[in-house]
Structures are given as C-alpha cells and as structure tokens.
Design a protein around this motif. Structure first.
Motif, PDB file in Angstrom:
ATOM      1  N   LEU A  93       0.996  -1.366   0.105  1.00  0.00           N
ATOM      2  CA  LEU A  93       0.135  -0.451  -0.030  1.00  0.00           C
ATOM      3  C   LEU A  93       0.801   1.186   0.196  1.00  0.00           C
ATOM      4  CD1 LEU A  93      -3.247   1.053   0.155  1.00  0.00           C
ATOM      5  CD2 LEU A  93      -2.366   0.563   2.920  1.00  0.00           C
ATOM      6  N   ALA A  94       1.001   2.365  -0.766  1.00  0.00           N
ATOM      7  CA  ALA A  94       0.974   3.159  -0.950  1.00  0.00           C
ATOM      8  C   ALA A  94       1.102   4.375  -0.409  1.00  0.00           C
ATOM      9  CB  ALA A  94       1.472   3.555  -2.452  1.00  0.00           C
ATOM     10  N   VAL A  95      -0.829   4.464  -0.832  1.00  0.00           N
ATOM     11  CA  VAL A  95      -1.435   5.059   0.339  1.00  0.00           C
ATOM     12  C   VAL A  95      -2.564   5.247   0.263  1.00  0.00           C
ATOM     13  CG1 VAL A  95      -2.116   6.544  -1.998  1.00  0.00           C
ATOM     14  CG2 VAL A  95      -2.246   8.325   0.582  1.00  0.00           C
ATOM     15  N   ALA A  96      -4.117   5.457   1.562  1.00  0.00           N
ATOM     16  CA  ALA A  96      -5.187   5.378   1.903  1.00  0.00           C
ATOM     17  C   ALA A  96      -6.124   6.582   1.708  1.00  0.00           C
ATOM     18  CB  ALA A  96      -5.763   4.142   2.963  1.00  0.00           C
ATOM     19  N   LEU A  97      -6.715   6.616   0.874  1.00  0.00           N
ATOM     20  CA  LEU A  97      -7.127   8.275   0.764  1.00  0.00           C
ATOM     21  C   LEU A  97      -8.090   8.412   1.419  1.00  0.00           C
ATOM     22  CD1 LEU A  97      -6.724   8.904  -2.897  1.00  0.00           C
ATOM     23  CD2 LEU A  97      -5.198   9.502  -1.359  1.00  0.00           C
ATOM     24  N   CYS A  98      -8.713   9.893   1.646  1.00  0.00           N
ATOM     25  CA  CYS A  98     -10.139   9.935   2.518  1.00  0.00           C
ATOM     26  C   CYS A  98     -11.211  10.076   1.009  1.00  0.00           C
ATOM     27  CB  CYS A  98      -9.787  11.811   2.731  1.00  0.00           C
ATOM     28  SG  CYS A  98      -9.069  11.702   4.458  1.00  0.00           S
ATOM     29  N   SER A  99     -10.983  10.210   0.642  1.00  0.00           N
ATOM     30  CA  SER A  99     -11.602  10.960  -1.608  1.00  0.00           C
ATOM     31  C   SER A  99     -11.615   9.308  -2.080  1.00  0.00           C
ATOM     32  CB  SER A  99     -10.612  11.020  -2.354  1.00  0.00           C
ATOM     33  OG  SER A  99      -9.653  10.357  -2.564  1.00  0.00           O
ATOM     34  N   ASN A 100     -12.603   9.755  -2.838  1.00  0.00           N
ATOM     35  CA  ASN A 100     -13.430   7.506  -3.137  1.00  0.00           C
ATOM     36  C   ASN A 100     -13.633   8.180  -4.335  1.00  0.00           C
ATOM     37  OD1 ASN A 100     -15.962   9.891  -3.445  1.00  0.00           O
ATOM     38  ND2 ASN A 100     -17.190   8.490  -2.770  1.00  0.00           N
ATOM     39  N   TYR A 101     -13.100   9.324  -5.335  1.00  0.00           N
ATOM     40  CA  TYR A 101     -12.975  10.178  -7.124  1.00  0.00           C
ATOM     41  C   TYR A 101     -11.430  11.211  -6.779  1.00  0.00           C
ATOM     42  CZ  TYR A 101     -13.973  11.883 -10.906  1.00  0.00           C
ATOM     43  OH  TYR A 101     -14.059  12.449 -12.589  1.00  0.00           O
ATOM     44  N   GLU A 102     -11.041  10.078  -8.296  1.00  0.00           N
ATOM     45  CA  GLU A 102      -9.792  11.101  -8.588  1.00  0.00           C
ATOM     46  C   GLU A 102      -9.376  11.071 -10.280  1.00  0.00           C
ATOM     47  OE1 GLU A 102     -10.168   9.209  -4.883  1.00  0.00           O
ATOM     48  OE2 GLU A 102      -8.805   8.216  -6.488  1.00  0.00           O
ATOM     49  N   PHE A 103      -8.857  12.085 -10.380  1.00  0.00           N
ATOM     50  CA  PHE A 103      -8.397  12.730 -11.697  1.00  0.00           C
ATOM     51  C   PHE A 103      -6.727  13.215 -11.782  1.00  0.00           C
ATOM     52  CE2 PHE A 103     -11.061  16.419 -10.604  1.00  0.00           C
ATOM     53  CZ  PHE A 103     -10.276  16.723 -10.630  1.00  0.00           C
ATOM     54  N   VAL A 104      -6.485  13.107 -13.048  1.00  0.00           N
ATOM     55  CA  VAL A 104      -5.484  13.794 -13.400  1.00  0.00           C
ATOM     56  C   VAL A 104      -5.045  15.143 -14.348  1.00  0.00           C
ATOM     57  CG1 VAL A 104      -2.601  13.554 -14.334  1.00  0.00           C
ATOM     58  CG2 VAL A 104      -3.629  11.911 -13.241  1.00  0.00           C
ATOM     59  N   GLN A 105      -5.239  16.355 -13.986  1.00  0.00           N
ATOM     60  CA  GLN A 105      -5.193  17.619 -14.529  1.00  0.00           C
ATOM     61  C   GLN A 105      -3.726  18.445 -14.479  1.00  0.00           C
ATOM     62  OE1 GLN A 105      -6.680  21.443 -13.455  1.00  0.00           O
ATOM     63  NE2 GLN A 105      -9.018  20.866 -14.544  1.00  0.00           N
ATOM     64  N   ASP A 106      -3.407  18.606 -15.737  1.00  0.00           N
ATOM     65  CA  ASP A 106      -2.529  18.857 -15.883  1.00  0.00           C
ATOM     66  C   ASP A 106      -1.090  19.141 -15.133  1.00  0.00           C
ATOM     67  OD1 ASP A 106      -3.722  21.028 -18.039  1.00  0.00           O
ATOM     68  OD2 ASP A 106      -4.309  22.658 -16.066  1.00  0.00           O
ATOM     69  N   GLY A 107      -1.068  17.586 -15.095  1.00  0.00           N
ATOM     70  CA  GLY A 107       0.097  16.795 -13.943  1.00  0.00           C
ATOM     71  C   GLY A 107       0.137  16.978 -12.491  1.00  0.00           C
TER      72      GLY A 107
END
Length: 227
Positions: A93-107
């Motif tokens: 495991l690298a990291v457990a997030l508080c979020s449930n949705y992610e996206f990449v934008q402009d790096g």
C-alpha cells in the motif's frame, strides 16, 4: 414571432449547456487503473511508461535512460464509503485516501471526497504520498469559471445566488463544517454532470435541492435568480 424567439433562446441554452459539461478537463482514474508520478518533474500522468525488462544486466541499466516514474494502481476499499487505496504493487500500500474519486489534470492528481464535499491534491513528500487540502484559489484553477459556495454560507440551509440571462452557472460546494453529505443527491438531478458531487452546472434560473434521498431534514436549498 414570439414562439420563434422562444425557440431560438431554447436552442441557445441547450447549446451552451451542452458545452458546460466540458468546463474543466479531467482524466479520471477508476478501480484497477494506474497513474504514474515522476519525482523528477513532480508531475502525474495517466500514460504509464514501459517496465524495465527483467533480463537487462546491471551495467546495461546504468547506461540506459530508465524512467523514474512511480506507478500506482487504484483499488477501492470495501464497506461504507468505498474510499480509494493506491498500491505500489499487489500487496504494498502506498496511500489510503479520504477521497472516493480522483482525476489527473495538468500534471496534478486531484482527489475528491464526495461524501464530505472536500477536495485534495495528492503530493509526494519525503518519499511518501499524502493528501493536501486544496485552497479556494487552487480550486478555481481546476474548475473553470466556478463560484465557490461554502456550506457555512447557507442560512437556515438556504443560499441564493444570481446569473446572467445567457450565462451558465457553475457552483462548487465546499464543506467547511463538520457536516456529512453521504449519499446526497440533487433535484433536478441533471445539475450534476460529472462525478464531482459538489460541482453544479445549470443554464436556468431555478431552485436546486441537495438532500439525502429527498429527506427534508438536513437538505440544502440553492436558489439561482436573475442578475
């Protein structure tokens, strides 16, 4: 003539609203998909560099241009919330997030906690990944032409704002309280055009209700009126 004018206005609104969905660009990351972080540039990408062949000799690796990117694979936790987990490999495991949705934008890798209407950026610091809350100015960089509305600004759970006649209203709800909005939805539902729960888009003057399965208790009311 009046009917023709109404028709023209209607077509213009539909045309404007059709383009509103693409108000900001995002490269979404879903379960089992990967993202690459390059520690030399500090940038994220959805383009995954090829792995270094295991058969290459050590001396060849030293001469070859090896991509330094760290590859993370997204998984989703089980149980309430279904939060995002990112792994270096199957069991690391690298990291457990508080979020449930992610996206990449402009790096940048943007993380959205839809249940609590909070927004983060995933950064790499001291060889560890961590979530950092986004500021209002950063949110405006990410979400084009958005009006940030804090939950604390609602009075008796009501908020009123304005828009021009031919304009598209874009609102980003940002939770600066201890309230939770787990499984909340909008009426009318079409004002939410992306997977970012707090991002509202509408070309109309209207009343928007944000509630838990239509329950009036704890529901938020947003009124959009003519400027």
């Amino acid at each position: 003539m009046k009917k023709l004018l109404v028709g023209v206005v209607f077509v213009l609104l539909i045309s404007l609203f059709g383009g509103a969905v693409n108000a900001f660009e995002m490269d979404e990351i879903y379960t089992s998909e990967q993202a690459a972080y390059n520690p030399e540039t500090g940038k994220w990408s959805r383009v995954i560099p090829p792995k270094t062949p295991s058969w290459m000799k050590k001396e060849d690796l030293e001469e070859a241009e090896v991509d330094p990117s760290i590859i993370l694979t997204k998984k989703t936790s089980t149980g309430t919330g279904s939060y995002s987990l990112y792994f270096y490999d199957k069991n690391n495991l690298a990291v457990a997030l508080c979020s449930n949705y992610e996206f990449v934008q402009d790096g940048r890798l943007i993380a959205v906690d839809n249940a609590n209407l909070k927004y983060y950026e995933l950064i790499y610091d001291n060889e560890k990944f961590k979530e950092v809350p986004l500021t209002d100015s950063q949110l405006k960089e990410i979400f084009d032409d958005v009006q940030i509305v804090k939950i604390s600004e609602f009075k008796n759970d009501k908020y009123t704002t304005t828009k021009g006649f031919f304009s598209i209203k874009r609102i980003l709800l940002v939770n600066d309280t201890d309230r939770s909005f787990y499984k909340f939805s909008y009426k009318p539902p079409k004002v939410q055009q992306t997977d970012v729960k707090g991002y509202i888009i509408t070309p109309k003057y209207e009343k928007i209700i944000f509630s838990h399965y239509g329950d009036k208790d704890g529901a938020l009311e947003i009124n959009i009126k003519r400027k």
